[in-house]
Design a protein around this motif. Structure first.
Motif, PDB file in Angstrom:
ATOM      1  N   ASP A  37       0.830  -1.197   0.000  1.00 13.00           N
ATOM      2  CA  ASP A  37       0.000   0.000   0.000  1.00 13.00           C
ATOM      3  C   ASP A  37       0.868   1.252   0.000  1.00 13.00           C
ATOM      4  OD1 ASP A  37      -2.322  -1.523   0.063  1.00 13.00           O
ATOM      5  OD2 ASP A  37      -2.452  -1.488   2.255  1.00 13.00           O
ATOM      6  N   LEU A  38       0.234   2.394  -0.206  1.00 10.08           N
ATOM      7  CA  LEU A  38       0.931   3.676  -0.104  1.00 10.08           C
ATOM      8  C   LEU A  38       1.591   3.791   1.261  1.00 10.08           C
ATOM      9  CD1 LEU A  38      -1.673   6.136  -1.678  1.00 10.08           C
ATOM     10  CD2 LEU A  38       0.621   5.638  -2.544  1.00 10.08           C
ATOM     11  N   GLY A  39       2.811   4.278   1.277  1.00 16.84           N
ATOM     12  CA  GLY A  39       3.511   4.507   2.533  1.00 16.84           C
ATOM     13  C   GLY A  39       4.156   3.290   3.156  1.00 16.84           C
ATOM     14  N   MET A  40       4.208   2.176   2.457  1.00 11.51           N
ATOM     15  CA  MET A  40       4.779   0.955   3.029  1.00 11.51           C
ATOM     16  C   MET A  40       6.303   0.881   2.898  1.00 11.51           C
ATOM     17  SD  MET A  40       2.678  -0.848   4.652  1.00 11.51           S
ATOM     18  CE  MET A  40       1.859   0.638   5.156  1.00 11.51           C
ATOM     19  N   GLY A  41       6.902   1.764   2.098  1.00 11.66           N
ATOM     20  CA  GLY A  41       8.360   1.773   2.033  1.00 11.66           C
ATOM     21  C   GLY A  41       8.960   1.283   0.732  1.00 11.66           C
ATOM     22  N   LYS A  42       8.174   1.197  -0.310  1.00 11.18           N
ATOM     23  CA  LYS A  42       8.700   0.731  -1.600  1.00 11.18           C
ATOM     24  C   LYS A  42       9.808   1.652  -2.111  1.00 11.18           C
ATOM     25  CE  LYS A  42       4.543   0.797  -3.349  1.00 11.18           C
ATOM     26  NZ  LYS A  42       3.741   1.093  -2.157  1.00 11.18           N
ATOM     27  N   THR A  43       9.582   2.953  -2.019  1.00 14.09           N
ATOM     28  CA  THR A  43      10.592   3.909  -2.466  1.00 14.09           C
ATOM     29  C   THR A  43      11.776   3.926  -1.507  1.00 14.09           C
ATOM     30  OG1 THR A  43       8.937   5.240  -3.598  1.00 14.09           O
ATOM     31  CG2 THR A  43      11.019   6.326  -3.059  1.00 14.09           C
ATOM     32  N   THR A  44      11.539   3.804  -0.232  1.00 13.03           N
ATOM     33  CA  THR A  44      12.631   3.741   0.748  1.00 13.03           C
ATOM     34  C   THR A  44      13.521   2.538   0.460  1.00 13.03           C
ATOM     35  OG1 THR A  44      11.296   4.844   2.423  1.00 13.03           O
ATOM     36  CG2 THR A  44      13.183   3.554   3.212  1.00 13.03           C
ATOM     37  N   PHE A  45      12.909   1.392   0.213  1.00 17.51           N
ATOM     38  CA  PHE A  45      13.683   0.203  -0.141  1.00 17.51           C
ATOM     39  C   PHE A  45      14.502   0.460  -1.405  1.00 17.51           C
ATOM     40  CE2 PHE A  45      14.173  -3.563  -2.727  1.00 17.51           C
ATOM     41  CZ  PHE A  45      14.850  -4.414  -1.861  1.00 17.51           C
ATOM     42  N   SER A  46      13.866   1.036  -2.430  1.00 13.13           N
ATOM     43  CA  SER A  46      14.559   1.324  -3.688  1.00 13.13           C
ATOM     44  C   SER A  46      15.718   2.283  -3.461  1.00 13.13           C
ATOM     45  CB  SER A  46      13.585   1.924  -4.710  1.00 13.13           C
ATOM     46  OG  SER A  46      12.575   0.985  -5.030  1.00 13.13           O
ATOM     47  N   ARG A  47      15.519   3.279  -2.608  1.00 11.85           N
ATOM     48  CA  ARG A  47      16.588   4.211  -2.272  1.00 11.85           C
ATOM     49  C   ARG A  47      17.778   3.460  -1.674  1.00 11.85           C
ATOM     50  NH1 ARG A  47      14.191   7.201   1.500  1.00 11.85           N
ATOM     51  NH2 ARG A  47      13.019   8.273  -0.121  1.00 11.85           N
ATOM     52  N   GLY A  48      17.496   2.474  -0.825  1.00 13.34           N
ATOM     53  CA  GLY A  48      18.569   1.668  -0.249  1.00 13.34           C
ATOM     54  C   GLY A  48      19.360   0.925  -1.310  1.00 13.34           C
ATOM     55  N   VAL A  49      18.648   0.336  -2.265  1.00 18.75           N
ATOM     56  CA  VAL A  49      19.328  -0.383  -3.355  1.00 18.75           C
ATOM     57  C   VAL A  49      20.209   0.582  -4.152  1.00 18.75           C
ATOM     58  CG1 VAL A  49      19.011  -1.679  -5.508  1.00 18.75           C
ATOM     59  CG2 VAL A  49      17.477  -2.114  -3.571  1.00 18.75           C
ATOM     60  N   ILE A  50      19.630   1.689  -4.544  1.00 16.75           N
ATOM     61  CA  ILE A  50      20.315   2.633  -5.435  1.00 16.75           C
ATOM     62  C   ILE A  50      21.514   3.275  -4.741  1.00 16.75           C
ATOM     63  CG2 ILE A  50      20.001   4.821  -6.677  1.00 16.75           C
ATOM     64  CD1 ILE A  50      17.013   3.712  -7.147  1.00 16.75           C
ATOM     65  N   THR A  51      21.366   3.662  -3.479  1.00 13.68           N
ATOM     66  CA  THR A  51      22.519   4.224  -2.767  1.00 13.68           C
ATOM     67  C   THR A  51      23.548   3.140  -2.466  1.00 13.68           C
ATOM     68  OG1 THR A  51      21.429   4.030  -0.606  1.00 13.68           O
ATOM     69  CG2 THR A  51      21.228   6.143  -1.770  1.00 13.68           C
ATOM     70  N   GLY A  52      23.093   1.905  -2.314  1.00 21.18           N
ATOM     71  CA  GLY A  52      24.019   0.793  -2.112  1.00 21.18           C
ATOM     72  C   GLY A  52      24.942   0.583  -3.300  1.00 21.18           C
ATOM     73  N   PHE A  53      24.459   0.884  -4.490  1.00 25.26           N
ATOM     74  CA  PHE A  53      25.295   0.786  -5.683  1.00 25.26           C
ATOM     75  C   PHE A  53      26.248   1.972  -5.819  1.00 25.26           C
ATOM     76  CE2 PHE A  53      22.182  -2.325  -7.393  1.00 25.26           C
ATOM     77  CZ  PHE A  53      23.079  -3.311  -7.759  1.00 25.26           C
ATOM     78  N   GLY A  54      26.030   3.012  -4.999  1.00 25.62           N
ATOM     79  CA  GLY A  54      26.956   4.135  -5.007  1.00 25.62           C
ATOM     80  C   GLY A  54      26.375   5.480  -5.383  1.00 25.62           C
ATOM     81  N   HIS A  55      25.094   5.557  -5.637  1.00 26.92           N
ATOM     82  CA  HIS A  55      24.488   6.850  -5.985  1.00 26.92           C
ATOM     83  C   HIS A  55      24.522   7.780  -4.787  1.00 26.92           C
ATOM     84  CE1 HIS A  55      21.852   9.737  -7.901  1.00 26.92           C
ATOM     85  NE2 HIS A  55      21.123   9.753  -6.796  1.00 26.92           N
ATOM     86  N   ARG A  56      24.943   9.006  -5.041  1.00 29.41           N
ATOM     87  CA  ARG A  56      24.923  10.043  -4.009  1.00 29.41           C
ATOM     88  C   ARG A  56      23.989  11.130  -4.503  1.00 29.41           C
ATOM     89  NH1 ARG A  56      26.016   6.314  -1.659  1.00 29.41           N
ATOM     90  NH2 ARG A  56      28.084   5.600  -1.149  1.00 29.41           N
ATOM     91  N   GLY A  57      23.014  11.436  -3.726  1.00 32.28           N
ATOM     92  CA  GLY A  57      22.036  12.447  -4.114  1.00 32.28           C
ATOM     93  C   GLY A  57      20.643  11.920  -3.854  1.00 32.28           C
ATOM     94  N   ALA A  58      19.671  12.698  -4.265  1.00 30.25           N
ATOM     95  CA  ALA A  58      18.271  12.361  -4.012  1.00 30.25           C
ATOM     96  C   ALA A  58      17.833  11.141  -4.823  1.00 30.25           C
ATOM     97  CB  ALA A  58      17.379  13.547  -4.349  1.00 30.25           C
ATOM     98  N   VAL A  59      17.040  10.324  -4.203  1.00 30.70           N
ATOM     99  CA  VAL A  59      16.352   9.217  -4.868  1.00 30.70           C
ATOM    100  C   VAL A  59      14.891   9.371  -4.483  1.00 30.70           C
ATOM    101  CG1 VAL A  59      16.036   6.730  -5.062  1.00 30.70           C
ATOM    102  CG2 VAL A  59      18.336   7.663  -4.731  1.00 30.70           C
ATOM    103  N   LYS A  60      14.099   9.819  -5.432  1.00 34.08           N
ATOM    104  CA  LYS A  60      12.680   9.998  -5.156  1.00 34.08           C
ATOM    105  C   LYS A  60      11.879   9.097  -6.077  1.00 34.08           C
ATOM    106  CE  LYS A  60      12.774  13.956  -8.050  1.00 34.08           C
ATOM    107  NZ  LYS A  60      12.466  15.090  -8.609  1.00 34.08           N
ATOM    108  N   SER A  61      10.647   8.917  -5.733  1.00 36.40           N
ATOM    109  CA  SER A  61       9.788   8.069  -6.549  1.00 36.40           C
ATOM    110  C   SER A  61       9.503   8.750  -7.887  1.00 36.40           C
ATOM    111  CB  SER A  61       8.481   7.795  -5.809  1.00 36.40           C
ATOM    112  OG  SER A  61       7.694   6.907  -6.555  1.00 36.40           O
TER     113      SER A  61
END
Length: 163
Positions: A37-61
């Motif tokens: 559902d909305l607000g469950m953390g899908k984007t937060t999880f994705s942000r973790g993946v993307i920053t884990g690969f080395g991205h520095r900066g905003a990760v928004k939906s």
């Protein structure tokens, strides 16, 4: 074939770490459906993946752009958010099939909106409330996704509690 398991992320930081743990694995060629559902953390999880690969900066939906690419040396991560998709056929116009290749990881929020056009999931994550955190149930639909899930569990276990 379908193999499943779960993780408990006690708070937002642990959900980010769960995503980061996935980035330590060989995810090339994998399509991940993110359900919840909305607000469950899908984007937060994705942000973790993307920053884990080395991205520095905003990760928004990418709610309005539908997809946001993140290019790294060995992989390109495509973060999709199909929440505002009007018709699955719109995906054909944007060349959706070109995103799914052996050198990409596709994270897809709201995949139900693209049924009939999207590539089937290799790995599906369903996020629900678990106290102050999230319960993340995963299902692997092929051998590559099952191997990925096994490796992912080991990396998350190193980062902290895993269930």
């Amino acid at each position: 074939m379908s193999v499943s398991g779960e993780f408990i992320a006690e708070n937002e930081q642990r959900l980010l770490q769960l995503g980061q743990a996935l980035s330590f694995c060989d995810c090339r060629g994998i399509t991940v459906y993110l359900q919840g559902d909305l607000g469950m953390g899908k984007t937060t999880f994705s942000r973790g993946v993307i920053t884990g690969f080395g991205h520095r900066g905003a990760v928004k939906s990418p709610t309005y752009t539908l997809v946001e690419p993140y290019e790294f040396q060995a992989i390109t991560v495509y973060h999709f958010d199909l929440y505002r998709l009007g018709d699955p056929e719109e995906l054909e116009y944007m060349g959706i099939r070109d995103y799914f290749n052996d050198d990409s990881l596709c994270l897809i929020e709201w995949p139900v909106r693209g049924i009939g056009v999207l590539k089937e999931a290799d790995l599906e994550l369903t996020l629900t409330l678990q106290g102050a955190g999230r319960r993340v149930v995963w299902r692997a639909f092929n051998d590559a996704a099952e191997a990925l899930a096994t490796e992912w569990q080991q990396h998350y276990g190193v980062a902290g509690k895993q269930q």
